[in-house]
Design an enzyme around this catalytic site. Structure first.
Site, PDB file in Angstrom:
ATOM      1  N   LYS A 171       0.846  -1.202   0.000  1.00 34.25           N
ATOM      2  CA  LYS A 171       0.000   0.000   0.000  1.00 34.25           C
ATOM      3  C   LYS A 171       0.876   1.245   0.000  1.00 34.25           C
ATOM      4  O   LYS A 171       1.527   1.558   0.994  1.00 34.25           O
ATOM      5  CB  LYS A 171      -0.882   0.033   1.256  1.00 34.25           C
ATOM      6  N   GLU A 244       9.828   1.570  10.707  1.00 34.65           N
ATOM      7  CA  GLU A 244      10.873   2.576  10.441  1.00 34.65           C
ATOM      8  C   GLU A 244      10.198   3.932  10.533  1.00 34.65           C
ATOM      9  O   GLU A 244       9.369   4.271   9.682  1.00 34.65           O
ATOM     10  CB  GLU A 244      11.475   2.368   9.043  1.00 34.65           C
ATOM     11  N   CYS A 278      13.888  10.873   6.255  1.00 40.14           N
ATOM     12  CA  CYS A 278      13.926  10.489   7.677  1.00 40.14           C
ATOM     13  C   CYS A 278      15.311  10.713   8.252  1.00 40.14           C
ATOM     14  O   CYS A 278      15.461  11.092   9.407  1.00 40.14           O
ATOM     15  CB  CYS A 278      13.494   9.042   7.837  1.00 40.14           C
ATOM     16  N   GLU A 375      10.620  17.048  14.398  1.00 40.85           N
ATOM     17  CA  GLU A 375      11.112  16.643  13.086  1.00 40.85           C
ATOM     18  C   GLU A 375      10.456  17.560  12.054  1.00 40.85           C
ATOM     19  O   GLU A 375       9.253  17.436  11.801  1.00 40.85           O
ATOM     20  CB  GLU A 375      10.716  15.189  12.817  1.00 40.85           C
TER      21      GLU A 375
HETATM   22  P1  NAD Z   1       2.621   8.700   7.585  1.00 39.51           P
HETATM   23  O1  NAD Z   1       2.879   8.027   8.876  1.00 39.51           O
HETATM   24  O2  NAD Z   1       1.623   9.786   7.541  1.00 39.51           O
HETATM   25  O3  NAD Z   1       2.171   7.648   6.465  1.00 39.51           O
HETATM   26  C1  NAD Z   1       2.949   6.518   6.121  1.00 39.51           C
HETATM   27  C2  NAD Z   1       2.057   5.480   5.484  1.00 39.51           C
HETATM   28  O4  NAD Z   1       1.144   4.978   6.456  1.00 39.51           O
HETATM   29  C3  NAD Z   1       1.195   5.986   4.334  1.00 39.51           C
HETATM   30  O5  NAD Z   1       1.104   4.977   3.350  1.00 39.51           O
HETATM   31  C4  NAD Z   1      -0.147   6.215   5.006  1.00 39.51           C
HETATM   32  O6  NAD Z   1      -1.236   6.144   4.093  1.00 39.51           O
HETATM   33  C5  NAD Z   1      -0.196   5.048   5.969  1.00 39.51           C
HETATM   34  N1  NAD Z   1      -1.070   5.232   7.125  1.00 39.51           N
HETATM   35  C6  NAD Z   1      -1.547   6.375   7.641  1.00 39.51           C
HETATM   36  N2  NAD Z   1      -2.309   6.115   8.743  1.00 39.51           N
HETATM   37  C7  NAD Z   1      -2.297   4.775   8.907  1.00 39.51           C
HETATM   38  C8  NAD Z   1      -2.856   3.894   9.869  1.00 39.51           C
HETATM   39  N3  NAD Z   1      -3.596   4.351  10.889  1.00 39.51           N
HETATM   40  N4  NAD Z   1      -2.623   2.579   9.744  1.00 39.51           N
HETATM   41  C9  NAD Z   1      -1.855   2.109   8.739  1.00 39.51           C
HETATM   42  N5  NAD Z   1      -1.295   2.886   7.789  1.00 39.51           N
HETATM   43  C10 NAD Z   1      -1.507   4.206   7.887  1.00 39.51           C
HETATM   44  O7  NAD Z   1       4.068   9.183   7.091  1.00 39.51           O
HETATM   45  P2  NAD Z   1       4.408  10.111   5.867  1.00 39.51           P
HETATM   46  O8  NAD Z   1       3.963  11.493   6.252  1.00 39.51           O
HETATM   47  O9  NAD Z   1       3.922   9.477   4.617  1.00 39.51           O
HETATM   48  O10 NAD Z   1       6.000  10.039   5.866  1.00 39.51           O
HETATM   49  C11 NAD Z   1       6.783  10.906   6.622  1.00 39.51           C
HETATM   50  C12 NAD Z   1       7.292  10.229   7.888  1.00 39.51           C
HETATM   51  O11 NAD Z   1       7.938   9.003   7.559  1.00 39.51           O
HETATM   52  C13 NAD Z   1       8.346  11.050   8.605  1.00 39.51           C
HETATM   53  O12 NAD Z   1       8.113  11.017   9.996  1.00 39.51           O
HETATM   54  C14 NAD Z   1       9.647  10.334   8.284  1.00 39.51           C
HETATM   55  O13 NAD Z   1      10.692  10.538   9.202  1.00 39.51           O
HETATM   56  C15 NAD Z   1       9.194   8.923   8.232  1.00 39.51           C
HETATM   57  N6  NAD Z   1      10.133   8.104   7.470  1.00 39.51           N
HETATM   58  C16 NAD Z   1      10.892   7.191   8.125  1.00 39.51           C
HETATM   59  C17 NAD Z   1      11.830   6.446   7.439  1.00 39.51           C
HETATM   60  C18 NAD Z   1      12.674   5.417   8.131  1.00 39.51           C
HETATM   61  O14 NAD Z   1      13.205   4.559   7.455  1.00 39.51           O
HETATM   62  N7  NAD Z   1      12.808   5.453   9.427  1.00 39.51           N
HETATM   63  C19 NAD Z   1      11.985   6.631   6.075  1.00 39.51           C
HETATM   64  C20 NAD Z   1      11.187   7.574   5.430  1.00 39.51           C
HETATM   65  C21 NAD Z   1      10.252   8.300   6.145  1.00 39.51           C
END
Ligand code: NAD
Length: 472
Positions: A171, A244, A278, A375
């Site tokens: 997804k 992650e 990230c 962040e």
């Molecule tokens: P997000 O948490 O808003 O969304 C991530 C994914 O989760 C999306 O596909 C979203 O549709 C889905 N999602 C949202 N709510 C959900 C739920 N309740 N249950 C299951 N899935 C759900 O994150 P984002 O805004 O897309 O990405 C930015 C964040 O990701 C930042 O905090 C960044 O640091 C982090 N990030 C971490 C890494 C790592 O490897 N540690 C890498 C890239 C990004």
């Protein structure tokens, strides 16, 4: 295959549309560039059921067949590099060069996973028993990716999951579904039906997926707040999880560095992908004796980097990926103004189409300011002064996050020793952001649970099974 239209989900190996659809915008222009299916619960159920049906026979294939499939996926991606590059820039915003690098990374990771085998360890207890430990597939994996590196972070889950004998429901983020849908379409030719299902959908789809009783393991990359919700959903059936999550990485710059060279390297450490990374440097600690020189160099270099539509030549920084994040970053800038923080660069956001935020560098804000604690996930960087090593290590570690960091000094041994004191899963010495499919990556503290990449990451897509036999 057209990369400009006809985006379909992949469910049980078939192209699938939905009665509902969602718009996908180009963040550089705010134009709608595609309409994609918004999966219904029935369609998600179909995808999970297809994955469950396909799993046993996929796992029963010889490992060499699954390795071969990963290689075939790499070949297909490589042969469409420029198509994916353009599409990734259109949906995500990053410059073409960065988009091309992302496609290349996916190809490289697939090829490296295709070489892997799962270890079997044996132990003779000396009392007539042979203990043999295998890594067996978990079952059906939900792979959930964010919008900053939509392709990389999908492949980092799909590749190990498939190699280990699991099947997958992928997804993508609703903001960046196009490249994942196209990968699903492309891979239909080399994977049996049901092995890789790709579903797109609005905010309801993530929770449906993580709560689904047919899912055995969740590989998730996203924010810490969402990670907590994913963990909660997983708890009902004790689903396996790899999370992650967010980061607030510190860079520590010692007084003996080559100031110009380090400032330039750290500019990209902080601002590549418009800081939607990230592992971006989100707090830059510079020794007080070189702070002024360093800030001058950093600002001067920043002025040379062009921001604009990632499809245009010469652009180094693209827009923020979506309006929600754009508003969040603008709010952080407004907070810095409100609290009297001085801007070394930037501080205003231009009117007009596209979610563009010019680079902001903040002059030594207090440690308890929002720009230091939160962040940012956008180009707002606090430049911070420090006096001694113990002090800066304490400040760097004073964070709920523990994802990455970097230390910069001509004294490699000293920098290495300081690196070891950082409470992070990844730390670079005198460079930044080199990753390898053969080195594990994961966060400490609230930056995550578990790791991706390398043997450790692969094993997260397996259960351990110890078989005990009698030795005659
Ligand atoms: P997000 O948490 O808003 O969304 C991530 C994914 O989760 C999306 O596909 C979203 O549709 C889905 N999602 C949202 N709510 C959900 C739920 N309740 N249950 C299951 N899935 C759900 O994150 P984002 O805004 O897309 O990405 C930015 C964040 O990701 C930042 O905090 C960044 O640091 C982090 N990030 C971490 C890494 C790592 O490897 N540690 C890498 C890239 C990004």
């Amino acid at each position: 295959m057209s990369f400009d239209s006809n985006y379909t989900m992949t469910i049980d190996g078939r192209a699938t549309l939905s009665s509902e659809s969602m718009d996908v915008l180009n963040p550089a222009t705010e134009e709608c560039i595609a309409r994609v299916p918004d999966a219904s619960l029935d369609q998600l159920n179909d995808a999970v059921a297809a994955a469950r049906r396909a799993q046993a026979s996929w796992a029963a294939l010889p490992l060499a067949r699954r390795q071969h499939s990963l290689d075939a996926m790499a070949d297909l991606l490589a042969s469409h590099t420029d198509d994916f590059m353009r599409l990734l820039t259109r949906e995500q915003g990053k410059p073409h060069a960065d988009a091309k690098a992302e496609v290349g990374r996916c190809v490289h990771w697939l090829r490296e996973y295709a070489k892997r085998t799962l270890p079997v360890s044996r132990h003779d207890d000396g009392a007539g028993h042979l203990f043999e430990t295998h890594h067996v597939p978990i079952g059906v994996v939900a792979a959930i990716a964010p919008w900053n590196f939509p392709m990389t972070l999908a492949i980092w889950k799909v590749a190990p999951a498939l190699l280990a004998g699991n099947t997958v429901v992928l997804k993508p983020s609703p903001f960046t579904p196009l490249t994942s849908l196209k990968m699903g379409e492309l891979f239909r030719d080399v994977l049996p039906p049901g092995v890789l299902n790709v579903v797109s959908g609005s905010d309801r789809l993530g929770p449906w997926l993580t709560e689904h009783p047919g899912i055995d393991k969740i590989g998730f990359t996203g924010s810490t707040a969402t990670g907590r919700r994913v963990m909660q959903s997983a708890s009902s059936r004790l689903k396996r999880i790899t999370l992650e999550l967010g980061g607030n990485d510190a860079a520590i710059v010692l007084p003996d560095v080559d100031v110009a060279q380090t400032a330039r390297a750290l500019f990209w450490g902080a601002f590549r992908n418009s800081s939607q990374y990230c592992l971006a440097t989100k707090r830059m600690y510079v020794h007080e004796s070189i702070y002024d020189d360093f800030s001058r160099e950093l600002v001067a270099y920043a002025r040379t980097v062009e921001m604009g539509n990632g499809a245009a030549p010469g652009v180094g920084l693209g827009p923020i990926q979506n309006r929600m994040q754009y508003e969040r970053v603008k709010d952080l800038i407004a907070d810095a103004h409100r609290t009297g923080v001085k801007f070394l660069l930037g501080g205003s956001v231009p009117e007009g189409k596209g979610y563009f935020i010019p680079v902001c560098i903040l002059d030594n804000p207090p440690d308890d300011s929002r720009s230091v604690i939160e962040e940012a996930f956008g180009p707002v960087l606090p430049l911070l002064k420090y006096r001694d090593i113990d002090e800066v290590v304490r400040r760097a570690n004073d964070s709920d996050y523990g994802l990455g960091g970097s230390v910069w000094s001509r004294d490699q041994n000293l920098a290495y020793e300081i690196a070891g004191r950082l409470q992070t899963g990844m730390v670079w010495v005198n460079h930044i952001h080199v990753m390898s499919p053969n080195a594990p990556f994961g966060g400490q503290k609230q930056s995550g649970i578990g790791v991706e990449n390398a043997m450790e990451g692969l094993q997260e897509y397996t259960n351990v099974q110890t078989r005990v036999t009698l030795i005659n």
